[in-house]
Design a protein around this motif. Structure first.
Motif, mmCIF file in Angstrom:
data_model
loop_
_atom_site.group_PDB
_atom_site.id
_atom_site.type_symbol
_atom_site.label_atom_id
_atom_site.label_comp_id
_atom_site.label_asym_id
_atom_site.label_seq_id
_atom_site.Cartn_x
_atom_site.Cartn_y
_atom_site.Cartn_z
ATOM 1 N N TRP A 33 42.689 45.428 32.000
ATOM 2 C CA TRP A 33 43.233 44.073 32.049
ATOM 3 C C TRP A 33 43.311 43.448 30.668
ATOM 4 N N ALA A 34 44.344 42.642 30.450
ATOM 5 C CA ALA A 34 44.342 41.726 29.305
ATOM 6 C C ALA A 34 43.287 40.662 29.579
ATOM 7 N N PRO A 35 42.703 40.073 28.536
ATOM 8 C CA PRO A 35 41.618 39.105 28.754
ATOM 9 C C PRO A 35 42.029 37.868 29.536
ATOM 10 N N ASP A 36 43.332 37.536 29.571
ATOM 11 C CA ASP A 36 43.758 36.373 30.350
ATOM 12 C C ASP A 36 44.089 36.733 31.799
ATOM 13 N N GLY A 37 44.034 38.009 32.161
ATOM 14 C CA GLY A 37 44.295 38.428 33.535
ATOM 15 C C GLY A 37 45.746 38.361 33.946
ATOM 16 N N GLU A 38 46.640 38.036 32.998
ATOM 17 C CA GLU A 38 48.065 37.908 33.320
ATOM 18 C C GLU A 38 48.790 39.243 33.250
ATOM 19 N N PRO A 51 43.868 53.582 27.725
ATOM 20 C CA PRO A 51 43.908 52.346 26.950
ATOM 21 C C PRO A 51 42.743 51.413 27.266
ATOM 22 N N ALA A 52 42.338 50.663 26.248
ATOM 23 C CA ALA A 52 41.306 49.629 26.398
ATOM 24 C C ALA A 52 41.805 48.380 25.701
ATOM 25 N N TRP A 53 42.031 47.321 26.451
ATOM 26 C CA TRP A 53 42.536 46.061 25.881
ATOM 27 C C TRP A 53 41.368 45.319 25.250
ATOM 28 N N SER A 54 41.503 44.925 23.998
ATOM 29 C CA SER A 54 40.393 44.257 23.319
ATOM 30 C C SER A 54 40.139 42.890 23.952
ATOM 31 N N PRO A 55 38.871 42.452 24.002
ATOM 32 C CA PRO A 55 38.554 41.134 24.574
ATOM 33 C C PRO A 55 39.242 39.982 23.865
ATOM 34 N N ARG A 56 39.591 40.150 22.591
ATOM 35 C CA ARG A 56 40.325 39.108 21.881
ATOM 36 C C ARG A 56 41.802 39.095 22.269
ATOM 37 N N GLY A 57 42.271 40.171 22.897
ATOM 38 C CA GLY A 57 43.658 40.246 23.354
ATOM 39 C C GLY A 57 44.641 40.689 22.295
ATOM 40 N N ASP A 58 44.159 40.975 21.087
ATOM 41 C CA ASP A 58 45.081 41.254 19.984
ATOM 42 C C ASP A 58 45.389 42.728 19.787
ATOM 43 N N ARG A 59 44.613 43.644 20.385
ATOM 44 C CA ARG A 59 44.824 45.071 20.188
ATOM 45 C C ARG A 59 44.623 45.824 21.504
ATOM 46 N N ILE A 60 45.279 46.986 21.601
ATOM 47 C CA ILE A 60 45.029 47.938 22.676
ATOM 48 C C ILE A 60 44.642 49.254 22.007
ATOM 49 N N VAL A 61 43.428 49.712 22.259
ATOM 50 C CA VAL A 61 42.906 50.958 21.691
ATOM 51 C C VAL A 61 43.130 52.064 22.707
ATOM 52 N N PHE A 62 43.494 53.270 22.248
ATOM 53 C CA PHE A 62 43.750 54.365 23.174
ATOM 54 C C PHE A 62 43.511 55.693 22.480
ATOM 55 N N ASP A 108 37.755 60.273 22.641
ATOM 56 C CA ASP A 108 38.434 59.835 23.867
ATOM 57 C C ASP A 108 37.671 58.674 24.506
ATOM 58 N N TYR A 109 38.274 58.080 25.541
ATOM 59 C CA TYR A 109 37.684 57.034 26.385
ATOM 60 C C TYR A 109 37.133 55.857 25.558
ATOM 61 N N PRO A 110 37.972 55.171 24.768
ATOM 62 C CA PRO A 110 37.469 54.037 23.978
ATOM 63 C C PRO A 110 37.158 52.816 24.843
ATOM 64 N N SER A 111 36.187 52.031 24.402
ATOM 65 C CA SER A 111 35.838 50.748 25.023
ATOM 66 C C SER A 111 35.485 49.776 23.906
ATOM 67 N N VAL A 112 36.142 48.616 23.874
ATOM 68 C CA VAL A 112 35.953 47.646 22.795
ATOM 69 C C VAL A 112 34.834 46.675 23.170
ATOM 70 N N SER A 113 33.947 46.390 22.212
ATOM 71 C CA SER A 113 32.818 45.489 22.472
ATOM 72 C C SER A 113 33.317 44.077 22.759
ATOM 73 N N ASP A 131 32.748 41.306 21.439
ATOM 74 C CA ASP A 131 33.112 40.528 20.259
ATOM 75 C C ASP A 131 34.284 41.145 19.495
ATOM 76 N N GLY A 132 34.804 42.263 19.971
ATOM 77 C CA GLY A 132 35.978 42.884 19.367
ATOM 78 C C GLY A 132 35.716 43.644 18.083
ATOM 79 N N ARG A 133 34.433 43.790 17.703
ATOM 80 C CA ARG A 133 34.140 44.402 16.407
ATOM 81 C C ARG A 133 33.846 45.893 16.477
ATOM 82 N N LEU A 134 33.424 46.400 17.635
ATOM 83 C CA LEU A 134 32.976 47.782 17.753
ATOM 84 C C LEU A 134 33.743 48.490 18.860
#
Length: 301
Positions: free
Chosen positions: A134-139, A176-187, A218-223, A225-228
């Protein structure tokens, strides 16, 4: 959130055996553990007894309770992820009939238990729609799909409309992993050879390589706070969980899952002080959380 293991004051000790808490104990294969936004529940797919099917479960963590299925379907479902509001889940489901070998995405309303398919085999071509995030806004949400041939990353509105292809590669782009800040998608991608981690903006621009290792990342997950980024890698000849600092990509990733067994599919706890993952360190594939609070606190800003 479930109580974590013994806190460790030294970042150098992160990943040692004493910092890891075991959350499941039945040893049945587990797929993609994910915490609810408020940390009171843990979702995961789990193989049925005998391994003939995979179902989606949610396990209460506060207070702890037995896992319960989220639907009464008779066909497989897995890779469930909570929406930011906690009331919806996106699931990868196998259709009941007509499209054997296909995988669709469906939204589960947790209040009404209504399940609505939002992405299926567009145009009639058999394909796999998997690993929603999910994107952090759920949209919107991101996912991987093979409906145009090789596996690529897409985004779509919450109702499955407005599908946008983000990646263009002859190889594999997945998980894919959508960053909690919503600015990046890591994959994960194999466009440079072995599987490596990359990120892009949600509009598909600014593709950035994050790792360059001799193994499979493989299998990324963003912290939170978006830093790790936590991810799995066999760069040291065994599959273990590592953490990468996005602000210091030239610094080596740090192994955090200890020396025992094979580990995979990491996800951050909602407070960012732990990483939950699947491991066979005690025989079967169970769920564990390693406390990384010392690492997070040592980093600062």
């Amino acid at each position: 959130m479930a109580k974590l293991g013994v806190l460790v004051a030294s970042a150098a000790m992160v990943g040692a055996e004493g910092t890891i808490e075991r959350l499941t104990e039945d040893g049945r294969d587990v797929i993609r553990p994910i915490w609810s936004p408020d940390g009171t529940e843990l979702a995961f797919g789990r193989a049925d007894q005998g391994g003939s099917a995979i179902w989606q479960y949610v396990m209460p963590a506060q207070p702890p309770g037995p896992p319960r299925r989220v639907t009464e379907r008779t066909d497989p479902e897995y890779q469930g992820v909570f929406a930011p509001d906690g009331r919806r889940m996106l699931l990868t489901i196998v259709p009941r009939s007509g499209t054997q070998g296909n995988c669709d995405l469906a939204v589960l309303d947790r209040d009404t238990e209504e399940l609505t398919v939002v992405v299926d085999d567009r145009g009639g071509r058999l394909s796999h729609q998997e690993w929603p995030t999910w994107a952090p806004d759920g949209e919107r949400f991101a996912f991987s799909s093979t409906h145009e041939g090789n596996q690529e990353i897409y985004t779509g509105a919450a109702d499955g409309s407005d599908l946008v292809r983000l990646t263009q590669s002859p190889g594999i782009d997945a998980h894919p992993a959508w960053s909690p800040r919503g600015d990046r998608i890591v994959f994960a991608t194999d466009r440079w050879g072995n599987l490596e981690l990359a990120s892009t903006r949600p509009d598909g621009t600014d593709l950035t390589r994050l790792t360059d290792s001799p193994g499979l990342d493989d299998y990324p997950s963003v912290s939170p706070d978006g830093r790790l980024v936590a991810f799995v890698s066999n760069r040291d000849r065994r599959f273990a969980i590592y953490v990468l600092d996005l602000n210091h990509l030239d610094a080596p990733a740090v192994a955090i899952s200890g020396d025992s067994g094979r580990a995979t599919m990491p996800t951050w706890t909602p407070d960012g002080r732990g990483v939950t993952f699947v491991s066979d360190r005690d025989g079967g594939m169970d769920v564990y959380t390693v406390d990384v609070s010392a690492m997070v606190e040592a980093r600062g800003d």
